[in-house]
Scaffold this active site. Structure first.
Site, PDB file in Angstrom:
ATOM      1  N   GLU A   1       0.809  -1.215   0.000  1.00 50.16           N
ATOM      2  CA  GLU A   1       0.000   0.000   0.000  1.00 50.16           C
ATOM      3  C   GLU A   1       0.848   1.274   0.000  1.00 50.16           C
ATOM      4  O   GLU A   1       0.547   2.218  -0.711  1.00 50.16           O
ATOM      5  CB  GLU A   1      -0.937   0.007   1.200  1.00 50.16           C
ATOM      6  CG  GLU A   1      -1.883   1.177   1.105  1.00 50.16           C
ATOM      7  CD  GLU A   1      -3.102   1.030   1.986  1.00 50.16           C
ATOM      8  OE1 GLU A   1      -3.051   0.202   2.913  1.00 50.16           O
ATOM      9  OE2 GLU A   1      -4.074   1.747   1.749  1.00 50.16           O
ATOM     10  N   ASP A   2       1.909   1.307   0.801  1.00 51.85           N
ATOM     11  CA  ASP A   2       2.632   2.575   0.989  1.00 51.85           C
ATOM     12  C   ASP A   2       3.903   2.713   0.162  1.00 51.85           C
ATOM     13  O   ASP A   2       4.453   3.803   0.065  1.00 51.85           O
ATOM     14  CB  ASP A   2       2.997   2.766   2.473  1.00 51.85           C
ATOM     15  CG  ASP A   2       1.759   2.878   3.335  1.00 51.85           C
ATOM     16  OD1 ASP A   2       0.683   3.150   2.758  1.00 51.85           O
ATOM     17  OD2 ASP A   2       1.857   2.688   4.552  1.00 51.85           O
TER      18      ASP A   2
END
Ligand code: MN
Length: 718
Positions: free
Chosen positions: A83-84
């Protein structure tokens, strides 16, 4: 409550993991993954000011407290990289294998949801969590560890965010931790949530606990010494822990109207021993020395909680008259109580988690079963989430089957909900319910610890529409609704599928293993059906039985009884009772007077439940108005048996029960249930039996009345 003043390092993680992970290459993998994680999150910081990698590292450390396996720890370290950091699932798979990649992907899927309205997003989010969990429980355990660290650092967020996250934690994640039996994480999540949702209450309780701490510690230590001496005198090796109640659990009690000073189980201790035998011995010793409070003794060893929790609980007047809640359990039970589903994996044989997957441990938990089944019912995400939230996660009661199996149901459930909870088929053939030995109406509200028996009749025409207003759970309502929307054919298919599944369970055969390619072709050929649905249909409509299908493959084990012949289906499948002037209508035989063919009968048009057929002599008819219709027995129907009730009055005689049962069996009468009422010098058996017709019944009554110690046999009307 744990605080994170000191920054953990990778060495801390490896040290904790090595207490139960022994393979050197696995520990090395954890180190490698950590280096990768650190480099990926390079330059990122959390709102609390710490370097970002510290979050996945702490998540992984929390995972070691529930003995997560190597892959789960690695996935914990990597849980934010997709996700990051723009990492792909493929990259993770190439580096660390498919299991780690799938777990990380599972956690990512849960968090990554964007919908138009906040409510929709929330619902979708909950659904992902719940469904994700039933796919691989490790995904949720990582999510719980992730959330726990986020809750510990929640102070860094705005008040608005704090309250939102805390509410979500309390509504969904803490109850999930509870149902997974992970007490440690559950309890910390609850305390942290309370701290942000109701800071005044939280700090008030914390202060009070602090102010009384010295005094409580002294009393607890004195009590530990006293109990420990008692056990030493009896040569029992043991470990005793003082135990502090969580702030949240105290808050819950205060909320129920208790005063802080009256919460008598603030003082608590736990005794750990090696075996179950010792647990029971100790409870005797404790009760002999310290006076117990009546009704506070609970035996969760013999009757484990649904999440697997086992322990003995009692509350006694201890040192100086202080009340103590004492828990007694084995070390192993303690492990399960603290780590729940997680302890099953790691504690016993250090089993490889990948083998556990979704099939063994989780499948045993009713909790998972309920969720999986609910997810199979067609309903909107909102309905699904609400029913999981309200009916599975919260406010539940525990009821028992007559065999002692325990079921967890939402508060307010009725026998109808219970019947559908056991199986759709049980719900659909239900004709009545007995709770703690008394017949109850179908809208009876089940209470904690009720023993519930569902009476079914396979000839029952199915549920009544009225049940939709009575049932409380979404599951029961949906299934009742489905029953009415489904065509007859679909119902037969479903019924047939259930029957063959039951038959395979009875014979301890796996479904997929039985219906392998080869067997399936053989069955289709011999039974002359074209596909599985066709097979189910023919079982469901009674053309042949499930046992017959099994016998096609396992011929040798086939018994005479299992050999079921193709029976002719009558041309017009009408009911047992013909209603004059009306062709298709639902007909129920009244269960107050239980008519059987040959009885004089009369029909009564009920509100929304078709026609109810009573014996002409039934006293209940006296109250019924002019909605009577004339009915007669269907002369073509001869195969069914009908249930009816008799009282058998006996003089006291040892073997009476046995002889009555033998008589029934030789007369081809099935006993459905039997209750014994003992009077001064007389026994009355209240028996429900299945008979063909009035002659069959009368012959049986006559036979019984010929036995010397039987005084009379009377048919009864309830
Ligand atoms: Mn995270």
């Amino acid at each position: 409550m744990a605080s994170d003043k000191k920054l953990y390092t990778i060495d801390d993680l490896v040290e904790k993991a090595s207490s139960y992970i022994t393979k050197e290459e696995e520990l090395q993998k954890i180190r490698d993954v950590f280096d990768y994680c650190k480099s990926k999150h390079e330059g990122q910081f959390r709102q609390s000011g710490e370097p970002y990698y510290y979050h996945p590292l702490t998540t992984a450390i929390i995972l070691t407290t529930v003995y997560a396996d190597c892959d789960t720890i690695c996935a914990g370290l990597l849980h934010d990289v997709i996700e990051d950091c723009g990492t792909t699932k493929q990259e993770l798979e190439d580096l660390y294998g498919p299991t780690v990649a799938n777990l990380v992907n599972g956690v990512t899927k849960i968090s990554k949801i964007h919908f138009s309205t906040e409510n929709e997003a929330l619902i979708e989010y909950y659904k992902k969590i719940i469904v994700g969990m039933s796919e691989d429980v490790r995904v949720i355990i990582i999510k719980l560890a992730d959330r726990l660290h986020n809750m510990r650092t929640l102070w860094a967020k705005t008040e608005d965010k704090q309250k939102k996250i805390a509410r979500e934690t309390l509504d969904i994640l803490a109850p999930i931790a509870h149902h997974l039996g992970i007490h440690k994480i559950k309890s910390e999540l609850e305390d942290l949530s309370l701290r942000y949702l109701k800071p005044n209450v939280f700090y008030d309780i914390a202060d009070k606990l602090n102010n009384t701490k010295l005094e409580r510690d002294k009393v607890v230590n004195d009590m530990i010494t006293s109990v420990s001496n008692l056990l030493k005198e009896n040569n029992i090796e043991h470990e005793i822990k003082g135990r502090s109640k969580s702030i949240y659990s105290i808050y819950k009690k205060l909320e129920k109207g208790r005063k802080f000073s009256d919460i008598y189980d603030l003082l608590a201790l736990r005794i750990l021993v090696d075996n179950v035998q010792q647990c029971y011995s100790i409870i005797g010793m404790i009760h002999a020395k310290y006076k117990p409070i009546p009704k506070r003794f609970k035996d969760y060893i013999a009757m484990p909680k649904v999440n697997g929790y086992q322990s003995l609980h009692t509350t006694v007047f201890g040192i100086d008259g202080y009340l103590f809640e004492i828990q007694i359990r084995t070390h192993e039970m303690d492990e399960v109580a603290e780590n729940g589903v997680a302890s099953h994996w790691a504690y016993k044989e250090h089993k490889d988690l990948t083998q556990t997957g979704t099939n063994s441990t989780e499948a045993k938990l009713q909790f998972f079963k309920s969720i999986v089944e609910l997810n199979e019912d067609k309903m909107s995400s909102e309905e699904f989430v609400n029913s999981v939230k309200n009916e599975i996660l919260n406010n539940n009661i525990y009821v028992f089957t007559p065999k002692g199996d325990i079921f967890e149901l939402p508060k307010g459930s009725t026998p109808i909900d219970f019947a559908y909870f056991i199986h759709t088929r049980v719900g659909e053939t239900m004709v009545g319910a007995i709770v703690n030995d008394s017949i109850v109406p179908l809208d009876y509200e089940l209470q904690d610890n009720d023993i519930v028996k569902i009476n079914t009749n396979k000839n029952s025409p199915g549920p009544s529409k009225e049940w939709l207003n009575i049932a409380k759970t979404t599951r029961a309502k949906n299934r009742i609704r489905t029953f009415f929307t489904k065509g007859e054919k679909e119902r037969y298919i479903e019924r047939g599928k259930a029957e063959i599944e039951k038959e395979l369970r009875k014979k301890k055969l796996g479904f997929n293993e039985f219906f392998n390619e080869e067997n399936t072709q053989e069955i289709f050929k011999q039974a002359k059906v074209s596909d599985m649905n066709d097979l189910y249909l023919n079982i469901g409509n009674g053309k042949f039985s499930g046992a017959y299908v099994v016998s096609l493959i396992y011929k040798k084990e086939e018994s005479i009884l299992d050999k079921v012949v193709f029976k002719e289906i009558p041309k017009h499948v009408e009911g047992d009772v013909i209603v004059e002037g009306i062709d298709k209508i639902k007909v129920n035989l009244a269960n107050c007077c239980n008519p059987v063919p040959g009885d004089e009968i009369v029909g009564y048009i009920t509100k929304g439940n078709g026609i109810s057929v009573h014996r002409r002599c039934c006293h209940n008819l006296a109250f019924l108005d002019n909605r009577m219709v004339s009915v007669s027995w269907n002369p073509e129907k001869t195969t069914n048996k009908f249930i009816t009730s008799v009282f058998i009055y006996c003089k006291e005689y040892d073997k009476s029960l046995l002889e009555i049962m033998q008589k029934a069996s030789t007369s081809n009468i099935n006993i459905d249930s039997m209750r014994t009422n003992r009077k001064l010098d007389e026994i009355i058996y209240d028996v429900d039996i299945w008979v063909r017709d009035l002659d069959h019944l009368n012959n049986f009554i006559r036979d019984l009345e010929n036995i010397s110690y039987i005084e009379k046999v009377v048919r009864i009307i309830k």
